[in-house]
Scaffold this active site. Sequence first.
Site, PDB file in Angstrom:
ATOM      1  N   LYS A  51      35.090  42.095  42.349  1.00  0.00           N
ATOM      2  CA  LYS A  51      35.038  41.649  43.255  1.00  0.00           C
ATOM      3  C   LYS A  51      34.054  43.151  44.470  1.00  0.00           C
ATOM      4  O   LYS A  51      32.818  42.906  45.090  1.00  0.00           O
ATOM      5  CB  LYS A  51      34.776  40.769  44.351  1.00  0.00           C
ATOM      6  CG  LYS A  51      34.811  38.648  43.463  1.00  0.00           C
ATOM      7  CD  LYS A  51      36.013  37.972  44.341  1.00  0.00           C
ATOM      8  CE  LYS A  51      37.334  38.534  45.213  1.00  0.00           C
ATOM      9  NZ  LYS A  51      38.102  38.408  43.914  1.00  0.00           N
ATOM     10  N   ASP A  83      40.641  38.819  41.344  1.00  0.00           N
ATOM     11  CA  ASP A  83      40.397  40.085  40.204  1.00  0.00           C
ATOM     12  C   ASP A  83      39.669  40.670  39.576  1.00  0.00           C
ATOM     13  O   ASP A  83      39.713  41.034  39.096  1.00  0.00           O
ATOM     14  CB  ASP A  83      41.764  40.778  40.363  1.00  0.00           C
ATOM     15  CG  ASP A  83      43.309  40.580  41.479  1.00  0.00           C
ATOM     16  OD1 ASP A  83      43.011  41.162  42.376  1.00  0.00           O
ATOM     17  OD2 ASP A  83      44.164  40.883  40.736  1.00  0.00           O
ATOM     18  N   GLN A 123      39.701  36.676  46.311  1.00  0.00           N
ATOM     19  CA  GLN A 123      41.013  35.341  45.178  1.00  0.00           C
ATOM     20  C   GLN A 123      39.062  35.302  44.175  1.00  0.00           C
ATOM     21  O   GLN A 123      38.317  35.631  43.710  1.00  0.00           O
ATOM     22  CB  GLN A 123      41.252  34.149  46.049  1.00  0.00           C
ATOM     23  CG  GLN A 123      42.093  34.970  46.634  1.00  0.00           C
ATOM     24  CD  GLN A 123      42.870  34.648  48.515  1.00  0.00           C
ATOM     25  OE1 GLN A 123      42.256  33.692  49.045  1.00  0.00           O
ATOM     26  NE2 GLN A 123      43.559  35.819  48.786  1.00  0.00           N
ATOM     27  N   GLY A 180      43.014  42.520  47.680  1.00  0.00           N
ATOM     28  CA  GLY A 180      42.742  44.002  47.522  1.00  0.00           C
ATOM     29  C   GLY A 180      40.655  43.873  46.228  1.00  0.00           C
ATOM     30  O   GLY A 180      41.415  43.877  45.541  1.00  0.00           O
ATOM     31  N   HIS A 181      41.130  45.140  47.305  1.00  0.00           N
ATOM     32  CA  HIS A 181      39.309  45.241  46.732  1.00  0.00           C
ATOM     33  C   HIS A 181      39.063  46.957  45.953  1.00  0.00           C
ATOM     34  O   HIS A 181      38.787  47.484  47.368  1.00  0.00           O
ATOM     35  CB  HIS A 181      38.235  44.329  47.709  1.00  0.00           C
ATOM     36  CG  HIS A 181      37.849  42.802  47.409  1.00  0.00           C
ATOM     37  ND1 HIS A 181      37.096  42.185  48.387  1.00  0.00           N
ATOM     38  CD2 HIS A 181      38.943  42.306  46.760  1.00  0.00           C
ATOM     39  CE1 HIS A 181      37.446  41.025  47.743  1.00  0.00           C
ATOM     40  NE2 HIS A 181      38.408  40.501  47.738  1.00  0.00           N
TER      41      HIS A 181
HETATM   42  P1  GDP Z   1      38.852  42.386  43.640  1.00  0.00           P
HETATM   43  O1  GDP Z   1      39.928  41.633  44.178  1.00  0.00           O
HETATM   44  O2  GDP Z   1      37.999  41.133  42.504  1.00  0.00           O
HETATM   45  O3  GDP Z   1      37.463  43.374  44.403  1.00  0.00           O
HETATM   46  O4  GDP Z   1      38.807  43.868  41.883  1.00  0.00           O
HETATM   47  P2  GDP Z   1      40.471  44.361  41.554  1.00  0.00           P
HETATM   48  O5  GDP Z   1      39.636  45.766  42.553  1.00  0.00           O
HETATM   49  O6  GDP Z   1      41.147  44.017  42.695  1.00  0.00           O
HETATM   50  O7  GDP Z   1      40.549  44.578  40.534  1.00  0.00           O
HETATM   51  C1  GDP Z   1      39.490  44.660  39.410  1.00  0.00           C
HETATM   52  C2  GDP Z   1      40.616  46.605  38.945  1.00  0.00           C
HETATM   53  O8  GDP Z   1      38.920  46.766  37.541  1.00  0.00           O
HETATM   54  C3  GDP Z   1      39.745  47.878  39.154  1.00  0.00           C
HETATM   55  O9  GDP Z   1      40.771  48.323  39.236  1.00  0.00           O
HETATM   56  C4  GDP Z   1      38.281  48.470  39.512  1.00  0.00           C
HETATM   57  O10 GDP Z   1      38.213  49.301  39.930  1.00  0.00           O
HETATM   58  C5  GDP Z   1      38.680  48.206  37.499  1.00  0.00           C
HETATM   59  N1  GDP Z   1      36.869  47.639  37.867  1.00  0.00           N
HETATM   60  C6  GDP Z   1      35.702  47.281  38.239  1.00  0.00           C
HETATM   61  N2  GDP Z   1      34.804  47.133  37.057  1.00  0.00           N
HETATM   62  C7  GDP Z   1      35.251  47.324  36.099  1.00  0.00           C
HETATM   63  C8  GDP Z   1      34.832  47.403  34.915  1.00  0.00           C
HETATM   64  O11 GDP Z   1      33.710  47.435  34.560  1.00  0.00           O
HETATM   65  N3  GDP Z   1      35.261  48.157  33.919  1.00  0.00           N
HETATM   66  C9  GDP Z   1      36.962  48.213  33.742  1.00  0.00           C
HETATM   67  N4  GDP Z   1      37.531  48.974  33.277  1.00  0.00           N
HETATM   68  N5  GDP Z   1      37.536  47.947  35.046  1.00  0.00           N
HETATM   69  C10 GDP Z   1      36.427  47.906  35.955  1.00  0.00           C
HETATM   70  P1  IMO Z   2      41.319  39.260  45.439  1.00  0.00           P
HETATM   71  O1  IMO Z   2      40.586  38.891  46.569  1.00  0.00           O
HETATM   72  C1  IMO Z   2      44.161  37.973  42.590  1.00  0.00           C
HETATM   73  C2  IMO Z   2      47.187  34.621  43.977  1.00  0.00           C
HETATM   74  C3  IMO Z   2      48.815  35.576  43.956  1.00  0.00           C
HETATM   75  C4  IMO Z   2      49.709  34.177  43.889  1.00  0.00           C
HETATM   76  C5  IMO Z   2      49.041  33.270  44.872  1.00  0.00           C
HETATM   77  C6  IMO Z   2      49.233  32.791  46.435  1.00  0.00           C
HETATM   78  O2  IMO Z   2      41.661  40.383  44.933  1.00  0.00           O
HETATM   79  O3  IMO Z   2      40.903  38.708  44.160  1.00  0.00           O
HETATM   80  P2  IMO Z   2      48.733  33.986  48.450  1.00  0.00           P
HETATM   81  O4  IMO Z   2      49.510  35.498  48.425  1.00  0.00           O
HETATM   82  O5  IMO Z   2      47.401  34.163  48.507  1.00  0.00           O
HETATM   83  O6  IMO Z   2      50.067  32.930  48.907  1.00  0.00           O
HETATM   84  O7  IMO Z   2      49.460  33.879  46.681  1.00  0.00           O
HETATM   85  O8  IMO Z   2      47.318  33.675  45.185  1.00  0.00           O
HETATM   86  N1  IMO Z   2      46.345  35.695  44.828  1.00  0.00           N
HETATM   87  C7  IMO Z   2      45.139  36.688  44.562  1.00  0.00           C
HETATM   88  N2  IMO Z   2      45.200  37.342  42.850  1.00  0.00           N
HETATM   89  N3  IMO Z   2      43.127  38.150  43.347  1.00  0.00           N
HETATM   90  C8  IMO Z   2      43.681  37.784  45.181  1.00  0.00           C
HETATM   91  O9  IMO Z   2      42.647  38.641  45.830  1.00  0.00           O
HETATM   92  C9  IMO Z   2      44.832  36.894  45.325  1.00  0.00           C
HETATM   93  N4  IMO Z   2      44.841  36.637  46.107  1.00  0.00           N
HETATM   94  C10 IMO Z   2      45.833  35.473  46.282  1.00  0.00           C
HETATM   95  O10 IMO Z   2      49.042  36.388  43.626  1.00  0.00           O
HETATM   96  O11 IMO Z   2      49.668  33.914  42.749  1.00  0.00           O
HETATM   97 MG    MG Z   3      42.054  42.295  43.867  1.00  0.00          MG
END
Ligand code: GDP
Ligand code: IMO
Ligand code: MG
Length: 431
Positions: free
Chosen positions: A16, A13, A223, A40-41
């Site tokens: 990416k 998270d 991840q 979840g991206h």
């Molecule tokens: P990923 O799994 O690495 O793609 O990240 P996620 O989308 O799960 O979580 C990142 C969260 O941070 C999302 O809600 C994005 O919209 C948000 N986000 C990304 N870059 C920024 C930033 O520079 N500032 C803020 N406030 N939010 C951001």
């Molecule tokens: P993105 O791509 C954050 C974590 C789960 C749990 C552990 C194992 O959005 O960054 P699983 O269901 O994979 O067997 O769970 O890994 N986990 C993540 N945490 N972002 C993710 O993906 C994750 N994918 C798995 O929360 O701790």
């Molecule tokens: Mg994510």
Amino acid sequence: MPATVVIGGQWGDEGKGRIVDLIARDASVIARYSAGNNAGHTIINEQGVFALHIVPAGILYPDKTCIVGNGVAVDPAVLLDEIATLEARGVSTERLLISDRAHVVMPYHPIIDQLDEQLRGAAAVGTTGRGIGPCFADKVARLGIRMGDLVDPRAFHERLSFVLPYKNAVLTRLYDAEPLPFDEVYATYSEYASRLAPRVTDTSVVAREALARGESILLEGAQGALLDLDGGTYDYVTSSVPSSTSAGAAIGMGIGPADITKVLGVYKAYMTRVGNGPMPTELLDEDGQILRIQGPRPEIGTTTGRPRRTGWFDAVASSYSAQLNSVSAIAITRLDVLDPFASIKVCTHYKIDGKIVSTPPASLGAFNRAEPEYEELPGWQADSTGARRFEDLPPNAQRYVKRLGELIGRPIEIVSVGPEREQVIMVDHAI
Ligand code: GDP
Ligand code: IMO
Ligand code: MG
């Protein structure tokens, strides 16, 4: 032309999806190479807010080929749903291809995921419950069903006839759960197969041909390195095979490792983690709560909606992940979340059993006993979200970002100051 990998340098998270969306315009192919819908991206652009779980972030560009590579665990129902949602919002998925070698998440996988967590009791990993771990476990145990099998009715019938009785024996005898009826599973998954079949192909050929034509490929990691089976906080990790580190990208795409010439490591300006496991800099106080709720996108899991654990930046874990991934350049995200703080801490070392340590320990016990050694930097208490050049940032924010770069040990290329596409600083000079 080369392939670039975008990886998460922490526990996932990091943003990416947001970074891939930003740099995808320079690539002709964008691919996911590992994990499944445990990822979840989030991408925010003029079309709205998108939470992608299997489909690569490049889908929001109309001219890109998007690939779900052979290293991905594909839940066909989730993928079909994601495709339908995108189409309903006016995003064409015509150029989305799925590897015939990608493994299928079958209905017994989420059941086993959840039952395993119950059996682990207090030692539960806190998985997403989506069946991704059990799907990869079956891949390794040579009990998997691949997309190529799924879309071939005879091959699927034959494979399911072998695998399902085996899995039903596991469900009934080990877990005391209900068996799954063959005819129902076969019919449901055959229907998914018929809808996905036109997209299923040998995507490694598509990728290699693109490279041969001199085009760029962007490999979207899922991840983070600290969730990696080998390098992460085992056994509080995810089960992706291949690894979601940059080392897994070539395998999960079906290209050679030398085709990858750049690794962009994405790091939050602080730490978060969803699920259980060690997190030395975790803050359980008011500062942790500010990190969780500050700004336009609170720290709530994109996939499960769980609140993320939060803490100060951990340079021990982050410099380690930069080395583990051969990170060549860094993107720092969510800097704006630190805007309200008068002072900000950064963990430079751990103290474990009285000894100063500068690399993460393998032992979970030692990791759980690690006490963060902090240096304190002044905050800026000003709005950073409008900065578009590095020099626009408040001076203390510039100092903070430079310090993260020094501690991670790699050049900073991107600083994100908000979730929207244009809320970013492309750093075009050494800082
Ligand atoms: P990923 O799994 O690495 O793609 O990240 P996620 O989308 O799960 O979580 C990142 C969260 O941070 C999302 O809600 C994005 O919209 C948000 N986000 C990304 N870059 C920024 C930033 O520079 N500032 C803020 N406030 N939010 C951001
Ligand atoms: P993105 O791509 C954050 C974590 C789960 C749990 C552990 C194992 O959005 O960054 P699983 O269901 O994979 O067997 O769970 O890994 N986990 C993540 N945490 N972002 C993710 O993906 C994750 N994918 C798995 O929360 O701790
Ligand atoms: Mg994510």
